[in-house]
Design an enzyme around this catalytic site. Structure first.
Site, mmCIF file in Angstrom:
data_model
loop_
_atom_site.group_PDB
_atom_site.id
_atom_site.type_symbol
_atom_site.label_atom_id
_atom_site.label_comp_id
_atom_site.label_asym_id
_atom_site.label_seq_id
_atom_site.Cartn_x
_atom_site.Cartn_y
_atom_site.Cartn_z
ATOM 1 N N SER A 152 0.833 -1.204 0.000
ATOM 2 C CA SER A 152 0.000 0.000 0.000
ATOM 3 C C SER A 152 0.868 1.255 0.000
ATOM 4 O O SER A 152 1.631 1.461 -0.943
ATOM 5 C CB SER A 152 -0.953 -0.036 1.209
ATOM 6 N N THR A 153 0.784 2.092 1.052
ATOM 7 C CA THR A 153 1.539 3.341 1.094
ATOM 8 C C THR A 153 3.034 3.062 0.957
ATOM 9 O O THR A 153 3.584 2.271 1.708
ATOM 10 C CB THR A 153 1.278 4.081 2.425
ATOM 11 N N HIS A 207 -2.777 -0.840 -3.349
ATOM 12 C CA HIS A 207 -3.922 0.053 -3.156
ATOM 13 C C HIS A 207 -3.764 1.283 -4.041
ATOM 14 O O HIS A 207 -2.816 2.047 -3.894
ATOM 15 C CB HIS A 207 -4.034 0.484 -1.691
ATOM 16 N N MET A 235 0.060 1.347 5.241
ATOM 17 C CA MET A 235 -0.613 1.740 6.464
ATOM 18 C C MET A 235 -1.827 0.841 6.675
ATOM 19 O O MET A 235 -2.504 0.472 5.733
ATOM 20 C CB MET A 235 -1.049 3.203 6.354
ATOM 21 N N ASP A 288 -4.298 -4.466 6.165
ATOM 22 C CA ASP A 288 -4.764 -5.304 5.053
ATOM 23 C C ASP A 288 -3.705 -6.351 4.699
ATOM 24 O O ASP A 288 -2.528 -6.025 4.525
ATOM 25 C CB ASP A 288 -5.076 -4.438 3.826
#
Length: 379
Positions: free
Chosen positions: A197-198, A224, A317, A320
């Site tokens: 993700s991030t 994401h 972050m 997930d």
């Protein structure tokens, strides 16, 4: 306070500068370093304000975002940049160009260049500023707020996800729980699943550029990212990866030498059929706060491939992927997690590690090589 992450806001709209500024002021752990109406003023203000992270619009007069990024590169400015722009709607290609020029990540303005409903993307933007800004501060030897300092600044009524994630990202990791009991021994790797993700756009560039050209194992990825960007993102990765990279489409064959990137706003699952494994996309509800969700992908991989899977969880972050990485482990698959030092946000991999779902923590620089080693090891 000296340990707070300082943000330079660059946007030609005074309203946008104020709205974004208000979000920053409302977030413990963040402060405004300066505001600038275009790239020229931003370059002038950087030496004076010394920000930890920059929020950058792409469409601006005199010096736009792309021109600013080129100049930033020329001057060897290392401060991370998060794109916040409406141009994303018109051309994912421009956004990918910004990433290729060194921007760390991007957030799409919800309704054009003057987005009074910018609060819709507040959590996403704030999480990126905390992640990239905090990571940069640590890299240059500056401190960030401790969990107790952050808690003291956060009223109970404001204990939202971002607050929880920030505390999680700054607290020292706890010892991992006992790992799940494996139902069977690991066997030859037939699929690699990555959840990220991030910090992901940069991290995947590093990993994919280091994969072996003779890696004969399919790879499926959940990064994401909003709808409309993943096709261009896949194309940008395809240019630097020795394997074929494409955006996943429903029914795509899962074949050796191919990397499939989940579409924005679609869950990606793998299904085994008589003719072979295929990708399945769905509009099912969000899982772990996301669609696509790494948890959904990992669960489907564990079910379809059992002990022939390799699950990898990387910077991001939230949580997930952490839970269902454990399902891959339990089924007899192999699991890797990115380490704290190299993760922009040590959230997803940290929770997976603390749950006992990560067999081995690996640095970003070594991740591509380690994936290949694990996948090629006969078992």
């Amino acid at each position: 306070m000296a340990d707070e992450i300082s943000v330079l806001i660059v946007d030609d709209s005074a309203l946008m500068r104020n709205l974004v500024g208000r979000m920053i002021e409302d977030t413990p752990g963040l402060v405004i370093a300066e505001k600038a109406m275009n790239g020229i003023f931003a370059l002038q203000k950087i030496p004076r304000s010394n920000p930890d992270v920059i929020v950058l619009d792409l469409e601006m007069p005199e010096m736009n975002g792309i021109e600013f990024l080129k100049e930033r590169k020329k001057r060897d400015i290392k401060i991370p940049v998060v794109i916040l722009s409406s141009i994303a709607k018109k051309g994912a290609e421009v956004t990918m160009e910004a990433l290729s020029l060194g921007a760390s990540d991007f957030v799409q303005k919800p309704s054009g260049s003057i987005s009074e409903d910018i609060h819709v993307v507040k959590d996403t933007l704030i999480s990126m500023l905390l992640g990239y800004g905090g990571s940069y501060r640590k890299s240059i030897g500056k401190k960030v707020l401790t969990p107790s300092e952050y808690e003291a600044k956060t009223p109970t009524t404001k204990a939202n996800d971002v607050a929880i994630h920030f505390k999680l990202a700054t607290a020292p990791p706890s010892s991992p729980a006992l790992p799940p009991t494996q139902l069977r021994k690991p066997a030859r790797t037939e699929i690699i699943a990555i959840g990220i993700s991030t910090g992901g756009p940069d991290a995947l560039r590093v990993v994919f550029s280091k994969l072996d050209a003779d890696l004969r194992v399919p790879i499926v990825v959940v990064q994401h990212m909003p709808a409309g960007f993943t096709a261009e993102f896949a194309k940008s990765l395809d240019k630097i990866c020795p394997l074929d990279v494409k955006e996943a489409e429903n029914g795509d064959a899962i074949i050796p030498g191919r990397v499939l990137i989940a579409q924005g706003n679609k869950h990606l699952e793998v299904e085994k059929k008589a003719t072979g494994a295929v990708a399945h996309l769905s509009d099912a509800p969000l899982v772990s706060g996301h669609r696509p969700s790494a948890d959904v992908l990992f669960a489907s991989v564990a079910m379809a491939y059992s002990n022939h899977a390799l699950g990898v969880i990387m910077t991001g972050m939230g949580r997930d992927g952490a839970q269902q990485l454990g399902t891959i482990y339990r089924e007899g698959g192999m699991t890797l997690g990115q380490d704290e030092h190299s993760a922009v946000v040590y959230g997803m991999p940290r929770i997976a590690y603390e749950m006992g779902h990560v067999m081995e923590q690996v640095s970003l620089d070594n991740m591509g090589r380690r994936i290949c080693e694990v996948a090629k090891t006969p078992r």
